[in-house]
Design a protein around this motif. Structure first.
Motif, short mmCIF file in Angstrom:
data_model
loop_
_atom_site.label_atom_id
_atom_site.label_comp_id
_atom_site.label_asym_id
_atom_site.label_seq_id
_atom_site.Cartn_x
_atom_site.Cartn_y
_atom_site.Cartn_z
N ILE A 18 14.49 0.95 4.48
CA ILE A 18 13.84 0.70 3.19
C ILE A 18 13.12 -0.64 3.28
O ILE A 18 13.72 -1.63 3.70
N ALA A 19 11.86 -0.68 2.92
CA ALA A 19 11.12 -1.93 2.96
C ALA A 19 10.65 -2.28 1.56
O ALA A 19 10.29 -1.40 0.78
N ARG A 20 10.67 -3.56 1.26
CA ARG A 20 10.06 -3.99 0.01
C ARG A 20 8.58 -4.22 0.28
O ARG A 20 8.22 -5.02 1.14
N ILE A 21 7.74 -3.50 -0.43
CA ILE A 21 6.29 -3.65 -0.28
C ILE A 21 5.72 -3.96 -1.65
O ILE A 21 5.77 -3.13 -2.55
N ASN A 31 2.62 -5.90 -2.33
CA ASN A 31 1.19 -6.12 -2.50
C ASN A 31 0.53 -4.87 -3.11
O ASN A 31 0.63 -3.79 -2.57
N PRO A 32 -0.16 -5.04 -4.24
CA PRO A 32 -0.80 -3.88 -4.88
C PRO A 32 -1.76 -3.15 -3.94
O PRO A 32 -1.95 -1.94 -4.05
N GLU A 33 -2.34 -3.87 -2.97
CA GLU A 33 -3.28 -3.21 -2.06
C GLU A 33 -2.60 -2.14 -1.22
O GLU A 33 -3.21 -1.17 -0.82
N TYR A 34 -1.31 -2.36 -0.91
CA TYR A 34 -0.60 -1.34 -0.15
C TYR A 34 -0.06 -0.25 -1.07
O TYR A 34 0.19 0.86 -0.65
N ASN A 35 0.17 -0.64 -2.34
CA ASN A 35 0.82 0.28 -3.26
C ASN A 35 -0.16 1.21 -3.95
O ASN A 35 -0.16 1.36 -5.16
N ASP A 36 -1.04 1.82 -3.19
CA ASP A 36 -1.94 2.80 -3.79
C ASP A 36 -1.74 4.13 -3.06
O ASP A 36 -0.67 4.38 -2.51
N SER A 37 -2.78 4.92 -3.00
CA SER A 37 -2.61 6.25 -2.41
C SER A 37 -2.25 6.21 -0.93
O SER A 37 -1.72 7.16 -0.38
N SER A 38 -2.51 5.07 -0.28
CA SER A 38 -2.23 5.00 1.15
C SER A 38 -0.76 4.76 1.45
O SER A 38 -0.33 4.82 2.60
N LEU A 39 0.02 4.47 0.41
CA LEU A 39 1.42 4.09 0.64
C LEU A 39 2.21 5.21 1.33
O LEU A 39 2.96 4.96 2.27
N GLY A 40 2.00 6.43 0.87
CA GLY A 40 2.72 7.57 1.45
C GLY A 40 2.42 7.72 2.92
O GLY A 40 3.33 7.88 3.74
N MET A 56 1.37 5.41 4.97
CA MET A 56 1.91 4.29 5.72
C MET A 56 3.41 4.46 5.93
O MET A 56 3.92 4.25 7.03
N CYS A 57 4.12 4.82 4.85
CA CYS A 57 5.57 5.01 4.97
C CYS A 57 5.88 6.07 6.00
O CYS A 57 6.80 5.91 6.82
N GLY A 58 5.11 7.14 5.99
CA GLY A 58 5.34 8.22 6.94
C GLY A 58 5.13 7.75 8.36
O GLY A 58 5.96 8.00 9.24
N GLN A 59 4.04 7.01 8.58
CA GLN A 59 3.73 6.56 9.93
C GLN A 59 4.76 5.54 10.43
O GLN A 59 5.08 5.50 11.60
N LEU A 60 5.25 4.69 9.51
CA LEU A 60 6.21 3.67 9.92
C LEU A 60 7.63 4.23 9.95
O LEU A 60 8.55 3.53 10.36
N GLY A 61 7.80 5.46 9.50
CA GLY A 61 9.14 6.05 9.48
C GLY A 61 10.04 5.46 8.41
O GLY A 61 11.25 5.42 8.57
N LEU A 62 9.46 4.97 7.31
CA LEU A 62 10.26 4.40 6.24
C LEU A 62 10.87 5.51 5.40
O LEU A 62 10.21 6.49 5.08
N SER A 63 12.15 5.35 5.03
CA SER A 63 12.75 6.32 4.14
C SER A 63 12.28 6.08 2.71
O SER A 63 12.19 6.99 1.91
N MET A 64 12.01 4.83 2.39
CA MET A 64 11.64 4.51 1.02
C MET A 64 10.97 3.14 1.03
O MET A 64 11.28 2.30 1.86
#
Lengths: 479, 451
Positions: B95-98, B100-109, B111-119
């Motif tokens: 789980i990562a705390r993200i 920055n609003p720039e990351y928290n848009d449609s690209s977040l999903g 990015m999380c998938g590519q980085l293997g983040l669960s949440m």
């Protein structure tokens, strides 16, 4: 200060001691000895006292601070020794209470200094209890308490720090309770292996248990006045190896268990420990070569070096009769001691190494006043705080050592005897030189000196601070 | 369960506290050795000092056997990197705390998938969500939603002279036709789960579950006029303010943001063209009056200082602003402000901690009926939990009046398909339901823990 929590935990420790006393009780029953009654009475008294403490001081909060940890540990060890001495007095085997207290403190602090001229005269139960105190004291009673009782306190690290020797005490795993469990597990397994190996060498089960307890706690009580002199070379070498092994930091065994051999191999303290032990063995062996010749010189030298450096105190020969050089080496080894985080006493190898490195840095600063350098140990920078802690510890250590030596000097003995007695007790070794050498005992000292030596043993085992705090009025005044 | 937390700042330490209290094996990682020695003294956790994205440090923390890895350092990029590395080194869930609003848009999903983040968690966004909920129901001290958004848990403060004060719970149904269930009553320091004989008093904080329309009806029947806040003043142009303003503007409210820093004002005006952004010091009364504080429906104080937030919220209340909310991060400060009468507070770190505790509990129990939502109530003395009922079990199909639930456990709501049921004695739990449970004094990991 959280008095209720301290009293409550003390109560728990008394209950634990009562439970532990059931073992010598069982031994007396097996050997059909009359001493069973005294052990049963003491165990019952300790249990009753423990229940009373637990009942009347239910803690309101389990939060404790470093101060509480120190106080708790010091009080626990004092109480433990007072109750532990009771069976010896009641059975009449050590009639004087001061003598019995000295013997018990010597047991729990894993010193191994005795006032008995012939331990073999004791009953099996008493012999077992005497050696078993080594085993309990080696890893620590509070650590055992933490392993058994769930959630003693979220801050039990303070208790662990106060009881575990070494300049830096950390945890192996996140939870203090699991850390305590792992330490005891390693301890128990190693003890069992040693018992098995001694049995294999032809020792009876009872004797091998006693010798293993003495080795595991790095204590040194033997059931015979001759200590280990009458055993076969196999048994002597086995004990030599185990004495050295119990002087190794237990964290390293855990690292081996989780297969991080690289970290173990990189341990600076371990290499210095084995290096010093090997070097000392060679020097002593050459020195005593004319006396014993070949194999015997090496065996005696290795055994005595391992015994003194790990602060155990078993002996295979009366090293009091050895040449001055050998005696000097052994006396120095008493001070160095073994690794931090082991069951051994002394200043500890890691502190010694750190002190040398700090000294080197200080000297470099004198030559290059503007140089910037850090002290590193085990590949990590040692913080200034830890460094000053170690330096302070050494100062205190020297003061205590000198004080004990000075007080002993009122006795009508020579300097060699008094100095080595102070060093042997304070470093939890056991036998000293001169009149307290391996072939002699501490019976000759006055009652007052025995109490002083008992305090010295506690100071040595708990690394000074906890016991010192007992005498600080400000600790008691704080609410 | 073994959990590694990288970054032991405010959020990290709060997580450490709640996760060790849950009984997990927690290892904290931080670059500052002082922080590490502090946390190992206070909590039963291990500490490793070093960089959280460094393999050696992670190795020392035992990342290979960690089931949950949480990165909450101040830097989004570091959090992502250390989660990525930890995942590669064998941590099961990351789980990562993200923030920055720039990351928290449609690209977040993506990015999380590519980085293997669960949440990924974003405390500011979560806080903004909670603030938004409160502003929808200004008369509630607190409002928490469950997976069906129409079903809520809300806390009301009973004022002097409220028709509910002095009433026994068993009489309430007669007084109001609304369907609701009183679950908790906080009085002084304690949280009670009341039974029918419990008598409410003025000053109590009453927690109840209801659907939104029923809640409206209840409020009307006890004489609280409910009006959504339309004009809102936000003090401090932090990320929380940005997310909140975005939500409010989306709902058609008018928003005024006061921020001292010129550059931040610029950024805000670019990101939120519909908001009114004022550059100035919010601590000045003159500015607040000039910007029409007295005519606002709500005032939200979101500066970086707890003290300022609390003080300004009190000041706004004294100027007859109907609703004043303060962001308070410090635990001690929060308790003090509540003593003084500040009802609505929002603490981002507590919200995050609730989310992660829930995640950890659900991980421990992935086979049974896992926790879907978790809220801690009254300093963590009570918890509101939502479970999904997976298949038949010992508790399904039994009328609630015959179900031997443990003391301190209350079934507060059942969501069946799109229907919300306030449970009575004859209702029963069926497979496929979502069940809301209020519990005090014990930690529920599975729905079956209630019996």
């Amino acid at each position: 200060m959280n008095r209720r929590m301290i009293l409550y935990t003390l109560g728990r420790i008394m209950l634990l001691e009562a439970a532990l006393m059931l073992l010598p009780l069982a031994v007396t029953l097996i050997y059909r000895e009359g001493q069973a009654v005294q052990f049963a009475v003491t165990a019952a008294a300790a249990a009753a006292f423990g229940l009373l403490l637990c009942f009347f001081s239910k803690p309101r909060t389990r939060v404790i601070y470093a101060k509480d940890g120190f106080l708790l540990v010091a009080l626990a060890w004092l109480l433990l020794s007072l109750f532990g001495a009771a069976p010896f007095v009641m059975t009449g085997e050590i009639p004087s209470f001061v003598d019995a207290f000295f013997e018990t403190v010597s047991g729990f602090t894993t010193t191994g200094a005795s006032i008995l001229s012939d331990p073999a005269a004791l009953s099996h139960g008493s012999l077992f209890w005497r050696s078993f105190t080594h085993w309990i004291g080696g890893m620590g009673i509070l650590v055992m308490c933490m392993a058994i009782i769930p959630s003693l306190s979220a801050r039990s690290i303070h208790i662990m720090r106060a009881e575990m020797p070494g300049p830096i005490v950390g945890k192996l795993v996140p939870r203090a309770r699991d850390t305590a469990k792992i330490l005891y597990l390693i301890y128990i397994v190693m003890t069992l292996v040693q018992i098995a190996m001694l049995c294999f060498g032809g020792m009876s089960l009872f004797e091998s248990a006693l010798y293993s307890f003495g080795t595991a706690g790095t204590g040194g009580f033997a059931p015979y006045a001759s200590s280990c002199a009458d055993f076969s070379p196999y048994i002597q070498y086995t004990i030599t190896v185990f004495m050295l092994l119990f002087g190794v930091n237990f964290n390293l065994y855990y690292l081996m268990l989780i297969r991080r051999f690289k970290s173990v191999a990189k341990s600076e303290e371990l290499w210095v420990y084995f290096g010093v032990a090997a070097l000392s063995t060679v020097v002593v062996a050459i020195n005593i070569f004319p006396k014993y010749g070949g194999a015997d010189a090496v065996r005696h030298s290795a055994f005595q070096v391992a015994s003194i450096m790990s602060t155990t105190g078993f002996s295979t020969a009366d090293f009091n009769m050895w040449p001055g050089l050998s005696k000097a080496v052994l006396l120095l080894l008493m001070f160095v001691g073994a690794c931090a985080g082991s069951t051994a006493g002394g200043i500890k190898v890691s502190r010694t190494v750190l002190l040398f490195k700090m000294m080197r840095r200080q000297l470099r600063r004198l030559i290059h006043p503007r140089s910037v350098s850090t002290v590193r140990l085990e590949g990590k920078t040692v913080s200034e705080e830890t460094q000053s802690g170690v330096a302070n510890y050494l100062t205190l250590y020297a003061i205590v050592m000198i004080a004990v030596f000075f007080i002993l000097s009122f006795e009508p003995f020579d300097i060699e005897t008094n100095l080595s007695a102070a060093a042997a007790c304070f470093n939890n070794v056991g036998p000293g030189l001169g009149l307290v050498g391996p072939a002699a005992n501490y019976a000759g000292y006055s009652a007052f000196s025995k109490i002083v030596l008992s305090v010295a043993m506690l100071l040595g085992r708990l690394e000074i601070y906890p016991v010192l705090f007992l005498f600080a009025p400000s600790v008691w005044r704080g609410k | 369960m073994k959990i590694i937390i990288v970054g032991c700042g405010k959020v990290g330490t709060t997580l450490l506290a709640s996760l060790t209290a849950e009984g997990h094996d927690v290892v904290g990682v931080d670059t500052n050795p002082d922080v590490i020695s502090y946390i190992t003294n206070i909590y039963d956790a291990m500490g490793v000092s070093g960089n959280g994205a460094d393999c050696e440090t992670l190795e020392e923390a035992g990342v290979g056997t960690a089931e949950l890895f949480i990165a909450v350092t101040g830097s989004d990029e570091l959090n992502m990197l250390s989660c990525f590395i930890a995942g590669r080194m064998g941590a099961s869930h990351t789980i990562a705390r993200i923030r920055n609003p720039e990351y928290n848009d449609s690209s977040l999903g993506f990015m999380c998938g590519q980085l293997g983040l669960s949440m990924s968690i974003n405390p500011e966004q979560l806080a903004a969500g909670e603030l938004y909920n409160i502003l929808q129901f200004p008369s509630a001290v607190k409002i928490e939603t469950f997976s069906l958004r129409s079903f809520v848990f809300t806390e009301l403060r009973l004022r002097e002279g409220s028709p509910l004060a002095g009433a026994k719970l068993s009489e309430l149904r007669q007084r109001s036709s609304a369907q609701f269930l009183i679950c908790t009553v906080s009085r002084g320091e304690r949280v009670y789960i009341p039974d029918g004989n419990f008598e409410l008093k003025a000053g109590d904080r009453v927690g109840l579950t209801a659907t939104l329309p029923e809640l409206q009806k209840l409020l009307k029947s006890i004489g609280i006029v409910q009006k959504k806040a339309r004009n809102i003043m936000i003090l401090g142009g932090s990320r929380t303010a940005y997310y909140l303003a975005k939500l409010l503007i989306g709902a058609g409210c008018s928003v005024k943001i006061i921020e001292q820093d010129g550059d931040m004002c610029e950024d805000l005006t670019q990101a939120l063209p519909k908001a009114v952004v004022i550059q100035g010091n919010g601590m000045g009364q003159e500015l607040l009056f000039e910007e029409g504080l007295t005519s606002m429906d709500a005032f939200v104080s979101l500066t970086g200082m707890d003290e300022e937030n609390i003080l300004l919220a009190f000041f706004a209340s004294s100027q007859n602003v109907p609703k004043a909310i303060a962001k308070v991060n410090g635990d001690e400060m929060s308790a003090m402000a509540e003593r003084l009468g500040l009802e609505s507070q929002v603490s981002p770190k507590k919200i995050i901690s609730d989310v992660i505790v829930r995640y950890a509990r659900a991980l421990e129990n992935s086979l049974g009926s896992p926790v879907e939502t978790l809220y801690k109530l009254g300093d963590g003395q009570a918890e509101a939990l939502e479970f999904t009922v997976n298949g038949k079990s010992a508790i399904t199909g039994i009328p609630l009046k015959d179900l031997p639930t443990r003391q301190g456990v209350l079934i507060a709501g059942i969501l069946r398909e799109r229907k919300s049921i306030i449970p009575a004695g004859d209702d029963m739990i069926l497979p496929g339901d979502r069940v809301i449970v209020i519990a005090t004094g014990r930690r529920l990991r599975d729905l079956s823990d209630i019996v």
